[in-house]
Scaffold this active site. Structure first.
Site, PDB file in Angstrom:
ATOM      1  N   CYS A  96      -0.535   4.229   1.954  1.00 39.58           N
ATOM      2  CA  CYS A  96      -0.432   4.054   3.406  1.00 39.58           C
ATOM      3  C   CYS A  96       1.008   4.236   3.879  1.00 39.58           C
ATOM      4  CB  CYS A  96      -0.862   2.645   3.818  1.00 39.58           C
ATOM      5  SG  CYS A  96      -2.363   2.068   3.039  1.00 39.58           S
ATOM      6  N   ASP A  97       1.954   3.635   3.189  1.00 39.05           N
ATOM      7  CA  ASP A  97       3.317   3.530   3.720  1.00 39.05           C
ATOM      8  C   ASP A  97       4.354   4.372   2.985  1.00 39.05           C
ATOM      9  OD1 ASP A  97       2.382   1.772   5.628  1.00 39.05           O
ATOM     10  OD2 ASP A  97       2.776  -0.002   4.422  1.00 39.05           O
ATOM     11  N   CYS A 144       0.837  -1.207   0.000  1.00 42.66           N
ATOM     12  CA  CYS A 144       0.000   0.000   0.000  1.00 42.66           C
ATOM     13  C   CYS A 144       0.869   1.253   0.000  1.00 42.66           C
ATOM     14  CB  CYS A 144      -0.943  -0.007   1.201  1.00 42.66           C
ATOM     15  SG  CYS A 144      -2.080   1.391   1.193  1.00 42.66           S
TER      16      CYS A 144
HETATM   17  C1  LIG Z   1       0.313  -3.676   4.323  1.00 43.72           C
HETATM   18  C2  LIG Z   1      -0.880  -2.784   4.418  1.00 43.72           C
HETATM   19  C3  LIG Z   1      -0.760  -1.577   5.095  1.00 43.72           C
HETATM   20  C4  LIG Z   1      -1.860  -0.738   5.204  1.00 43.72           C
HETATM   21  N1  LIG Z   1      -1.708   0.430   5.880  1.00 43.72           N
HETATM   22  C5  LIG Z   1      -2.761   1.278   5.978  1.00 43.72           C
HETATM   23  C6  LIG Z   1      -2.621   2.524   6.655  1.00 43.72           C
HETATM   24  O1  LIG Z   1      -1.538   2.860   7.175  1.00 43.72           O
HETATM   25  N2  LIG Z   1      -3.707   3.327   6.700  1.00 43.72           N
HETATM   26  C7  LIG Z   1      -4.913   3.004   6.113  1.00 43.72           C
HETATM   27  O2  LIG Z   1      -5.863   3.775   6.192  1.00 43.72           O
HETATM   28  N3  LIG Z   1      -5.057   1.835   5.461  1.00 43.72           N
HETATM   29  C8  LIG Z   1      -4.020   0.974   5.372  1.00 43.72           C
HETATM   30  N4  LIG Z   1      -4.157  -0.200   4.673  1.00 43.72           N
HETATM   31  C9  LIG Z   1      -5.450  -0.499   4.038  1.00 43.72           C
HETATM   32  C10 LIG Z   1      -6.443  -0.985   5.095  1.00 43.72           C
HETATM   33  O3  LIG Z   1      -5.842  -2.013   5.840  1.00 43.72           O
HETATM   34  C11 LIG Z   1      -7.734  -1.477   4.456  1.00 43.72           C
HETATM   35  O4  LIG Z   1      -8.265  -0.481   3.608  1.00 43.72           O
HETATM   36  C12 LIG Z   1      -8.761  -1.825   5.529  1.00 43.72           C
HETATM   37  O5  LIG Z   1      -8.230  -2.751   6.446  1.00 43.72           O
HETATM   38  C13 LIG Z   1     -10.042  -2.388   4.917  1.00 43.72           C
HETATM   39  O6  LIG Z   1     -10.893  -2.682   5.961  1.00 43.72           O
HETATM   40  P1  LIG Z   1     -12.088  -3.731   5.828  1.00 43.72           P
HETATM   41  O7  LIG Z   1     -12.756  -3.705   7.164  1.00 43.72           O
HETATM   42  O8  LIG Z   1     -12.886  -3.448   4.648  1.00 43.72           O
HETATM   43  O9  LIG Z   1     -11.429  -5.148   5.553  1.00 43.72           O
HETATM   44  P2  LIG Z   1     -10.157  -5.949   6.062  1.00 43.72           P
HETATM   45  O10 LIG Z   1      -9.264  -5.154   6.923  1.00 43.72           O
HETATM   46  O11 LIG Z   1      -9.629  -6.576   4.835  1.00 43.72           O
HETATM   47  O12 LIG Z   1     -10.822  -7.079   6.983  1.00 43.72           O
HETATM   48  C14 LIG Z   1     -11.618  -8.078   6.426  1.00 43.72           C
HETATM   49  C15 LIG Z   1     -12.128  -8.965   7.544  1.00 43.72           C
HETATM   50  O13 LIG Z   1     -13.058  -9.895   7.008  1.00 43.72           O
HETATM   51  C16 LIG Z   1     -12.808 -11.178   7.566  1.00 43.72           C
HETATM   52  N5  LIG Z   1     -13.363 -12.190   6.660  1.00 43.72           N
HETATM   53  C17 LIG Z   1     -13.060 -12.427   5.353  1.00 43.72           C
HETATM   54  N6  LIG Z   1     -13.763 -13.473   4.883  1.00 43.72           N
HETATM   55  C18 LIG Z   1     -14.549 -13.892   5.925  1.00 43.72           C
HETATM   56  C19 LIG Z   1     -15.500 -14.938   6.088  1.00 43.72           C
HETATM   57  N7  LIG Z   1     -15.797 -15.789   5.095  1.00 43.72           N
HETATM   58  N8  LIG Z   1     -16.101 -15.091   7.301  1.00 43.72           N
HETATM   59  C20 LIG Z   1     -15.828 -14.230   8.324  1.00 43.72           C
HETATM   60  N9  LIG Z   1     -14.946 -13.216   8.209  1.00 43.72           N
HETATM   61  C21 LIG Z   1     -14.300 -13.061   7.038  1.00 43.72           C
HETATM   62  C22 LIG Z   1     -11.304 -11.225   7.739  1.00 43.72           C
HETATM   63  O14 LIG Z   1     -10.944 -12.205   8.697  1.00 43.72           O
HETATM   64  C23 LIG Z   1     -11.042  -9.797   8.233  1.00 43.72           C
HETATM   65  O15 LIG Z   1     -11.242  -9.717   9.607  1.00 43.72           O
HETATM   66  C24 LIG Z   1      -3.087  -1.085   4.589  1.00 43.72           C
HETATM   67  C25 LIG Z   1      -3.223  -2.306   3.919  1.00 43.72           C
HETATM   68  C26 LIG Z   1      -2.132  -3.159   3.837  1.00 43.72           C
HETATM   69  C27 LIG Z   1      -2.276  -4.476   3.123  1.00 43.72           C
END
Ligand SMILES: Cc1cc2nc3c(=O)[nH]c(=O)nc-3n(C[C@H](O)[C@H](O)[C@H](O)COP(=O)(O)OP(=O)(O)OC[C@H]3O[C@@H](n4cnc5c(N)ncnc54)[C@H](O)[C@@H]3O)c2cc1C
Length: 321
Positions: free
Chosen positions: A144-145, A141
């Site tokens: 982000c980083d 990302c």
């Molecule tokens: C390396 C990295 C660094 C990042 N740094 C930043 C940052 O500094 N700042 C920032 O704003 N964003 C950052 N991001 C982006 C950010 O992490 C994402 O945009 C954010 O986490 C998305 O949130 P979400 O809740 O949609 O899903 P996710 O964080 O992807 O969470 C998805 C959840 O769904 C669950 N899940 C999936 N399938 C199932 C299922 N079948 N049954 C039950 N549960 C399930 C998973 O276990 C997980 O808990 C970063 C991303 C990465 C990869």
């Protein structure tokens, strides 16, 4: 043997910023949310060390700690957070219908409303040195980083629109950006190609792949290989950004919920409504544009508010215009 069945008012699938924010709002609105964490409790942010751009943390915070705090906040208002993976769904098409969700293949949840916050998974190259240095200079990302590499030399892998956009983002803050593209052309749109090619500190290497990421604890360099000539070259860098795409975690909903061709759930207008009444989608599972924790949290809030309004409509239709 028949499966155990439980009825719940609001089921939240996923424990990233979207799911926990939906849970905070749903619990405070007395929607009695049950949240299943999935295989990655806390979501994508648990794979990163420093989160510097989430509002409210002036000194920054590490991703796993932030996600534990979000969980605690959701639990404080009564969210029932459970470890478990949703393995199948049978979603109703009827207004006021009951959605059947199977957890860990052995339990059925019957929910009046379902909030999907299953996120997305960043794709990596999956070579050992890259995996070893994730969080030590390898990131998926740039937005982000990238800031942590201000004024430094970095490289980015990928040739699509996202890679081109992230490469130009990095070029604005870094000293030099080397962009590695596997093919002999860039897949990104002409406009994005033009932008990339106009940046004086960005060098594009075609037919080029990562051979090895160099460094023990942190990234110190990169060995690239030209896939036409097999010629190898080392460059000194401190950050390597992988921008080869994301996969939304939405396979279990295929065939039941409207999605785009890459599996992102389609939502209606500015809402989190899907094509099915009572089913809402938030976070990265429906957003291939912004993919940030704060935007995921924002849509998590929207999903809970949409669910609350939906339940009010179904429970007392005459009271809701
Ligand atoms: C390396 C990295 C660094 C990042 N740094 C930043 C940052 O500094 N700042 C920032 O704003 N964003 C950052 N991001 C982006 C950010 O992490 C994402 O945009 C954010 O986490 C998305 O949130 P979400 O809740 O949609 O899903 P996710 O964080 O992807 O969470 C998805 C959840 O769904 C669950 N899940 C999936 N399938 C199932 C299922 N079948 N049954 C039950 N549960 C399930 C998973 O276990 C997980 O808990 C970063 C991303 C990465 C990869």
């Amino acid at each position: 043997m028949s499966k155990k069945v439980e009825q719940v008012k609001t089921l939240i699938i996923g424990s990233g910023p979207a799911g926990y924010t939906a849970a905070i709002y749903a619990a405070r609105a007395d929607l009695k949310p049950v949240l299943y964490t999935g295989m990655e409790p806390g979501g994508q942010l648990t794979t990163t060390t420093e989160v510097d751009n989430f509002p409210g943390y002036p000194e920054g915070i590490d991703g796993p700690t932030m996600m534990i705090q979000l969980q605690q906040q959701a639990e404080r208002f009564g969210t029932d957070v459970r470890i478990g993976m949703v393995t199948a769904v049978e979603l109703s098409k009827e207004l006021g219908g009951i959605h059947k969700v199977t957890v860990d293949n052995d339990k059925i949840i019957e929910a009046h409303t379902v909030i999907i916050s299953t996120g997305a998974t960043a794709k990596y190259l999956n070579i050992p040195s890259e995996q070893r240095l994730r969080g030590g200079g390898v990131s998926a990302c740039a937005v982000c980083d990238g800031f942590f590499y201000k004024g430094q030399d970095v490289a980015i892998v990928g040739g699509g629109d996202t890679a081109a956009e992230e490469a130009s983002y990095l070029a604005n803050i870094c000293n030099k950006v080397t962009m590695l593209i596997r093919k002999d052309y860039m897949r990104a749109s002409k406009a994005m190609q033009h932008r990339v090619n106009s940046l004086p500190n960005l060098e594009v290497r075609y037919n080029t792949q990562v051979d090895e990421v160099l460094g023990e604890q942190v990234v110190e360099g990169l060995r690239m290989v030209n896939n036409q000539t097999n010629e190898k070259e080392e460059i000194a860098i401190t950050g390597l950004f992988i921008a080869i795409g994301h996969k939304p975690n939405t396979d279990i909903f295929k065939g039941q919920i409207d999605m785009d061709e890459t599996g992102y759930i389609l939502t209606k207008g500015k809402s989190t409504k899907t094509n099915l009444p009572g089913v809402f989608a938030c976070g990265d599972a429906q957003d291939k544009e912004y993919r940030q924790a704060v935007t995921a949290a924002g849509t998590g809030c929207m999903a809970a508010l949409d669910a609350e309004r939906y339940l009010a409509t179904v429970e007392s239709p005459e009271e809701v215009a």
